[in-house]
Design a protein around this motif. Structure first.
Motif, PDB file in Angstrom:
ATOM      1  N   CYS A 275       0.841  -1.182   0.000  1.00  0.00           N
ATOM      2  CA  CYS A 275       0.000   0.000   0.000  1.00  0.00           C
ATOM      3  C   CYS A 275       0.885   1.243   0.000  1.00  0.00           C
ATOM      4  CB  CYS A 275      -0.936  -0.060   1.190  1.00  0.00           C
ATOM      5  SG  CYS A 275      -2.250   1.132   1.021  1.00  0.00           S
ATOM      6  N   GLU A 290      -0.140  -4.798   3.048  1.00  0.00           N
ATOM      7  CA  GLU A 290      -1.361  -4.459   3.773  1.00  0.00           C
ATOM      8  C   GLU A 290      -2.351  -5.638   3.830  1.00  0.00           C
ATOM      9  OE1 GLU A 290      -3.757  -1.293   2.258  1.00  0.00           O
ATOM     10  OE2 GLU A 290      -4.484  -0.694   4.212  1.00  0.00           O
ATOM     11  N   ARG A 492      -8.671   3.058  12.051  1.00  0.00           N
ATOM     12  CA  ARG A 492      -7.940   2.694  10.833  1.00  0.00           C
ATOM     13  C   ARG A 492      -6.697   3.568  10.609  1.00  0.00           C
ATOM     14  NH1 ARG A 492     -11.326   2.206   5.583  1.00  0.00           N
ATOM     15  NH2 ARG A 492      -9.240   1.622   4.901  1.00  0.00           N
TER      16      ARG A 492
HETATM   17 FE1  FEO Z   1      -4.308   0.332   0.975  1.00  0.00          FE
HETATM   18 FE2  FEO Z   1      -4.987   1.379   3.877  1.00  0.00          FE
HETATM   19  O1  FEO Z   1      -5.037   1.631   2.115  1.00  0.00           O
END
Ligand code: FEO
Ligand code: CA
Ligand code: CA
Ligand code: CA
Length: 692
Positions: A275, A290, A492
């Motif tokens: 990512c 990821e 997140r």
């Molecule tokens: Fe691949 Fe957390 O975005």
């Protein structure tokens, strides 16, 4: 001045944030539709840190120390000055009266929109640098989507570009080395007539070759400002899902990572779902693996469940073509993904590494700051609802120079040191945090924090700091280690970036639809909104501004959304003068100390974009949209140089129901041409610096 948009609902029905179902399916294996993997009970507790400094005393301490350590981190790599862009001959599109803003952000903001295009400010120009499928290695054919082969793809730029680095190339005037991640593949947008139930071996092998990393030299056209790839350059390289990697750190060689194909537990084939990443001061690049879980089938283990590995077949069915993707047949292969990988892009023959000491989870990014005595500190987040963010403090000092022995030494820097996880405590009474986003009585979402050690590795071996877990287990089951020590469940954690100017660290928290829902953790001062649709950005100040500190102060710098929404906060800047922003994801700094944020999944109904925001001075918090991306796309990998902004346009056209036959975007090449993820450069028509 921007026009305030009405608040509108999620454009994609029941899908969390603004993402289409196709994105959820291919990118993260429908993570949001599965149970949240973190079912541990390490709840937020009000004020448990014995002996922690109050935030105010930490801030005072931070203010009086120098930022020498931060400055040392630059070493002419991460903050490398851009190659010169010559003025456009004969004309410069006027700006009229110069837009106001912090230095580096003086451009007219791009209005929120849904154009199927990359939209840039007035007076700026743009061009595609490189697209999926463009040949970069010797012998690779021109891209032909109707005749694609795995062999061709392995010599061509991969799919779904995410993280980008632009590295200096000494001795090659006007050239730089571009390194890109290729996070995942969208098979329905790559293959005509794709049957998701019956992928062919050729399609699967093309997808393996379209994952991974690319290194490609790019050259500047001094007249126009354009950047174009230099095919067949000796530094050009593809790393794919089958390239050999070396596993390093405490878990390397342990029983947890041995497989039938690799009895040594040190040799892994491939990297997946890379990512974001980072550029190290020693001239290498870091890449976060990821959502690796989605590639592995048929697991019934609790440890895999904590990582979201499924019990049945996978979306892409790779397990039919290589048994290592079938946990029931090859139980330890899945333990060999989910790491920070390091590439030496200046040595195309080098074996890239996976550093187990930086932990195994859904790494978004890995960004480096140096201590005053030259040791690396790496920040890295775990992008999952209610998961944690981490810091590694190395014990070996970086050496300067570019000889083989120096580079070899520096490539071992991430194998000795301590991995920590973050624990945050608010300084306002819990009753002040009602989940609405209303500021607490002290006027700020803020508090103190502690880095809790998980594992330490030295030349003599590794020790675990987590009761009931060995050092190897901490490195392979790092999420469980975080659970045990009571780390703070965040909304997140995506990209993390220390400011090269101030040393303060910025953590993008993209969203968390489940915050405060029944059965889940409620709002806390660091994650203050229930059903957090738009995300926020946390600013962290290490004690005495020393990156190796084990305590810190924090506050929320931005609480994202439409500025008309009372739950938003822009570091106190007047809300009638900022752009709306939703779901901050990748972050980067410019040389003026402004933070740039790209978004993933705009839940306000407009397209994703790239934004700049001042972090200091009287314009701190003034956020301006610099560009937007086409239908279905996410903005990734920003690189901000003096005269050029680079973005990765990831998954254009990824909208429910779209396919090769029925495209949802005509970007970048117009009607009748296949939609292609691509890297875009933006520069000023008059050749001057960005935003001055
Ligand atoms: Fe691949 Fe957390 O975005
Ligand atoms: Ca507070
Ligand atoms: Ca991302
Ligand atoms: Ca990111």
């Amino acid at each position: 001045m921007r026009k305030l948009l009405p608040l509108i609902g999620t454009p994609s029905g029941s899908h969390p944030g603004g993402r289409s179902a196709m994105t959820c399916r291919f990118r993260c294996g429908d993570a949001c539709f599965h149970e949240v993997p973190n079912t541990s009970s390490n709840e937020y507790v009000g004020d448990v840190i014995a002996g922690a400094l109050s935030r105010r005393s930490m801030m005072r301490a931070a203010a009086v120390v120098t930022v020498a350590a931060a400055g040392a981190g630059a070493v002419g790599v991460a903050g490398a000055p851009s190659a010169q862009a010559a003025p456009v001959a004969g004309k410069g599109q006027g700006h009229g009266s110069a837009p106001k803003g912090a230095r580096g952000l003086r451009f007219t903001p791009v209005a929120p929109n849904t154009e199927d295009a990359v939209v840039v400010p007035e007076g700026y120009r743009q061009d595609v640098v490189i697209r999926w499928g463009e040949p970069i290695l010797r012998g690779a054919p021109a891209f032909d989507p109707e005749k694609q082969t795995a062999k061709a793809q392995a010599g061509q730029f991969g799919y779904n570009n995410d993280f980008l680095a632009l590295l200096p190339l000494h001795g090659e005037r006007g050239r730089q080395l571009l390194v890109a991640n290729h996070e995942y593949t969208d098979e329905v947008l790559m293959f005509r007539g794709y049957d998701p139930e019956n992928p062919t071996r050729e399609q699967v092998e093309i997808a393996w070759a379209a994952h991974g990393l690319s290194a490609v030299v790019v050259e500047e056209d001094r007249r126009s400002g354009r950047l174009t790839p230099v095919p067949r350059h000796h530094l050009n390289r593809r790393v794919t899902a089958t390239t050999e990697f070396r596993l390093t750190g405490p878990a390397a060689g342990s029983d947890l990572v041995k497989t039938s194909a690799d009895r040594t537990g040190t040799k892994v084939l491939g990297t997946l779902n890379n990512c974001s990443g980072g550029t190290t001061p020693w001239g290498t690049t870091l890449h976060g693996e990821e959502n690796f879980n989605q590639y592995f089938a048929n697991s019934s283990r609790a440890t895999d469940k904590r990582y979201g590995v499924g019990t049945g077949a996978t979306e892409r069915k790779w397990e039919r073509f290589d048994k290592r993707f079938d946990v029931a047949q090859e139980p330890n292969e899945v333990h060999r993904f989910g790491y920070v990988v390091e590439l030496d892009p200046y040595d195309p023959t080098s074996t890239p590494r996976k550093h187990t000491l930086l932990g195994r989870f859904k790494h978004e990014a890995a960004t480096v700051r140096l201590t005053q005595d030259g040791r690396p500190v790496v920040y890295t987040g775990d992008d999952e609802r209610f998961d944690y963010f981490y810091k590694f403090v190395g014990s070996k000092r970086m050496k300067r120079g570019s000889s083989r022995s120096v580079r070899e030494h520096n490539l071992s820097l991430l194998d000795e040191g301590t991995l920590y996880v973050a624990k945050l405590t608010g300084d306002s009474p819990a009753t002040d945090i009602d989940g609405s986003g209303k500021l607490p009585a002290d006027g700020e979402f803020d508090g103190s924090g502690r880095w809790i050690p998980l594992v330490t590795a030295t030349a003599d071996g590794a020790v675990s700091h987590v009761e009931g877990m060995t050092a190897e287990e901490v490195c392979v089951f790092t999420r469980l280690a975080g659970d045990k020590v009571g780390a703070t469940k965040m909304d997140r954690p995506e990209d993390i970036e220390p400011s090269p100017h101030t040393g303060k660290v910025y953590v993008a928290l993209t969203n968390n639809s489940n915050r405060g829902k029944s059965g889940y953790a409620g709002p806390d001062e660091a994650n203050p909104r229930s059903s957090n649709k738009h995300g926020h950005v946390l600013e962290l100040t290490e004690r005495f501004n020393r990156p190796e500190s084990t305590t810190f102060a924090w506050s929320l710098f931005l609480v994202a959304g439409d500025p008309e929404d009372p739950s938003t906060y822009f570091a106190g800047f007047p809300k009638d003068a900022v752009s709306p922003i939703s779901c901050p994801d990748n972050v980067a700094f410019d040389d003026h100390g402004n933070l740039w944020l790209s978004t993933d999944g705009n839940a306000l109904g407009n397209h994703d974009g790239l934004f700049g925001v001042a972090t200091k001075g009287d314009r701190r918090g003034e956020l301006k949209q610099f560009l937007t991306v086409p239908n279905g796309a996410e903005t990734c990998g920003p690189v901000i140089q003096d005269r050029r902004v680079l973005v990765a346009v990831q998954h254009p056209g990824e909208i429910d129901g779209a396919s090769v036959e029925k495209p949802a975007s005509t970007w970048p090449d117009g009607p009748g041409k296949i939609v292609r993820p691509a890297v875009v450069a933006v520069w000023r028509a008059d050749g001057r610096d960005i935003g001055v």
